[in-house]
Design an enzyme around this catalytic site. Structure first.
Site, PDB file in Angstrom:
ATOM      1  N   ASP A  24       4.140 -10.861  12.432  1.00 17.32           N
ATOM      2  CA  ASP A  24       5.471 -10.697  11.817  1.00 17.32           C
ATOM      3  C   ASP A  24       6.559 -10.118  12.729  1.00 17.32           C
ATOM      4  OD1 ASP A  24       3.516 -10.929   9.888  1.00 17.32           O
ATOM      5  OD2 ASP A  24       4.022  -9.076   8.856  1.00 17.32           O
ATOM      6  N   GLU A 203       4.004 -10.031   0.387  1.00 10.92           N
ATOM      7  CA  GLU A 203       4.169  -9.303   1.647  1.00 10.92           C
ATOM      8  C   GLU A 203       5.609  -9.431   2.142  1.00 10.92           C
ATOM      9  OE1 GLU A 203      -0.169  -9.568   3.736  1.00 10.92           O
ATOM     10  OE2 GLU A 203       1.070 -11.331   4.093  1.00 10.92           O
TER      11      GLU A 203
HETATM   12  C1  FRU Z   1       2.034 -10.207   6.950  1.00  7.61           C
HETATM   13  C2  FRU Z   1       1.176  -8.959   7.120  1.00  7.61           C
HETATM   14  C3  FRU Z   1       1.878  -7.754   6.565  1.00  7.61           C
HETATM   15  C4  FRU Z   1       1.245  -6.628   7.339  1.00  7.61           C
HETATM   16  C5  FRU Z   1       1.036  -7.251   8.682  1.00  7.61           C
HETATM   17  C6  FRU Z   1      -0.193  -6.778   9.396  1.00  7.61           C
HETATM   18  O1  FRU Z   1       1.770 -11.207   7.850  1.00  7.61           O
HETATM   19  O2  FRU Z   1      -0.083  -9.166   6.517  1.00  7.61           O
HETATM   20  O3  FRU Z   1       1.772  -7.613   5.170  1.00  7.61           O
HETATM   21  O4  FRU Z   1       2.077  -5.493   7.404  1.00  7.61           O
HETATM   22  O5  FRU Z   1       0.962  -8.640   8.485  1.00  7.61           O
HETATM   23  O6  FRU Z   1      -0.238  -7.260  10.700  1.00  7.61           O
END
Ligand code: FRU
Length: 476
Positions: A24, A203
């Protein structure tokens, strides 16, 4: 085409980490003349692992300079996704005379021996334009007794009630919190039940206000990404809601699903904070991958890239509010027209073909007609990506595009129902090994990765009967 490039599939106009894993985009903020892009990063391997915040800066959103890792794991856990803001008025009391950057992120601690992990929100601040970070001494600043999924804080200053707002992913919902100072947070409300898609865990939310184009109206837009769930075919993707927000509660205009992107490879995207008022844009970047196969894409010692930064706009289409997206205008400075496409008719067995042989190009094509037509990106003699348009439906088939063997799911057809049954205006960015489509002036987007053995050799358009209108091809 040098072999090394082909092996590594590296993009030219998209951000990718120099090595190892990225997911992300995090903490995107504009401050002191720089755009900051932090990102979920595992500095030890090219697969997901202990999360850090990697860091890159840019003055123009296209050329990025990767900096030192900004945030390292500590005794509270690894560093999951989150956001950054400029604390202009020193509401936090963390700064002296000048405004500084505050990062709000999730600490993730794995549970011991079968116990659930613990997620809590923490902050770090920087007094040197993001070059070094100090973790706040009283972290975490927000915890929850029972919620296991409790992550990805996106924070913004809400002028309406002069308070910070945090929107947080909390399982099958998002939760809103409010604070005067970024340190003390109060729960306000939860949103999600009965609205949108619940095919995966919610998310990386984002909430922002937008002007409705050509109307004296404002709306709030809530982005919510939904994680991969093996029971569903599509993998991870992002939806959005439009509605109102009073500083405490989000009331949606609708309960049906609106997708942000119809391709498989745009996830967890959020928007920049603190874009100057005189600029006024809402600029978005997504992670160009899909949890279904992100750890397996064949890029070797680095993994993943971001989408091109996109400007979002909001439109009222017959009472339905819809986001549009286009590459930011800065992109235009990196390409120049090399071929003008002139209006012409295509008939059976008379495909028109334009040579490309470049690692990266942009094309704008408008094709009309009631017969189906096909746009083919030819990579090698036997590898190609096919876009077919029939009765208003655009399908992208990458099953013959090159290396697809790492995931059965990668070859599935991607599809979007466009707004017009007999005409398609397509802006496409091909950056070595990815394809981003902006359909009908950005009414819809479709983002997908490609792993052919060679750069695009040519693009051709075929149909039994169709008109190709004026367009262009550009390259860096
Ligand atoms: C989304 C996610 C988020 C988390 C991160 C962990 O892709 O699963 O919810 O904070 O990636 O790397």
């Amino acid at each position: 085409m040098e072999l090394q490039h082909v092996q590594h599939y590296r993009p030219h106009l998209h951000f990718a980490p120099s090595k190892n894993w990225m997911n992300d985009p995090n903490g995107m903020v504009y401050f002191a003349g720089e755009y900051h892009l932090f990102f979920q990063h595992n500095p030890y391997d090219s697969i997901w692992g202990p999360m850090h915040w990697g860091h890159a800066v840019s003055k123009n959103l296209i050329e990025w300079e990767e900096l030192e890792i900004a945030l390292y794991p500590d005794e509270l856990g690894t560093i999951f996704s989150g956001s950054c803001v400029v604390d202009w008025e020193n509401t936090s009391g963390l700064f002296n005379n000048e405004p500084g950057l505050v990062a709000v992120f999730t600490h993730h601690k794995d549970g011991r021996e079968g116990q659930s992990p613990k997620q809590s929100q923490s902050i770090a601040y920087s007094t040197d334009k993001g070059r070094t970070w100090i973790k706040y001494r009283n972290n975490p600043i927000l915890t929850h007794e029972t919620k296991i999924d409790f992550r990805d804080p996106k924070v913004f200053w809400n002028e309406q009630d002069a308070r910070w707002v945090m929107v947080l992913a909390t399982g099958q919902s998002v939760s809103f919190y409010s604070s005067p100072n970024l340190l003390d947070w109060q729960f306000k409300s939860e949103f999600g039940e009965g609205s949108g898609s619940h095919e995966g865990v919610w998310e990386c939310p984002d909430l922002f206000k937008m002007d409705v184009e050509h109307a004296k109206e404002e709306k709030w837009v809530l982005l919510v990404s939904i994680g991969d769930n093996p029971r569903y075919e599509k993998g991870s993707r992002t939806q959005y809601f439009t509605g109102s927000f009073d500083g405490s509660r989000f009331v949606p205009d609708h309960t049906h699903i609106k997708w942000l992107d119809y391709g498989k490879d745009n996830y967890a995207g959020v928007s920049f904070s603190d874009i100057p008022k005189e600029d006024g844009r809402r600029i978005y970047i997504g992670w160009m991958s899909n949890w279904r196969y992100a750890n397996h894409v064949p890029t070797g010692h680095w993994r993943s890239q971001m989408t091109i930064p996109r400007e979002l706009s909001l439109h009222n289409i017959n009472g339905e509010y819809r986001l549009r997206q286009q590459p930011v205008r800065e992109f235009d400075d990196y390409v120049r027209k090399v071929t003008n496409i002139h209006k012409q008719r295509i008939e059976k067995n008379q495909a028109i073909t334009y040579d490309i042989n470049r690692p990266c190009f942009e094309a704008e094509l408008t094709v009309s007609g009631t017969d189906p037509f096909t746009i083919t990106l030819r990579h090698t003699d036997i590898q190609y990506t096919v876009m077919t348009f029939a009765e208003g439906v655009l399908q992208v088939d990458r099953s013959q595009s090159g290396n697809v063997s790492f995931s059965e799911n990668f070859s599935h057809i991607q599809e979007v129902v466009t707004s017009c049954p007999d005409k398609l205006k397509l802006r496409m960015i091909v950056d070595s090994f990815s394809l981003e489509l902006f359909i009908n002036d950005g009414e819809q987007a479709l983002t997908c990765l490609l792993y052919p053995d060679s750069v695009c050799a040519s693009i051709s358009i075929s149909s039994d009967d169709a008109i190709v209108h004026d367009g262009y091809l550009s390259t860096p």
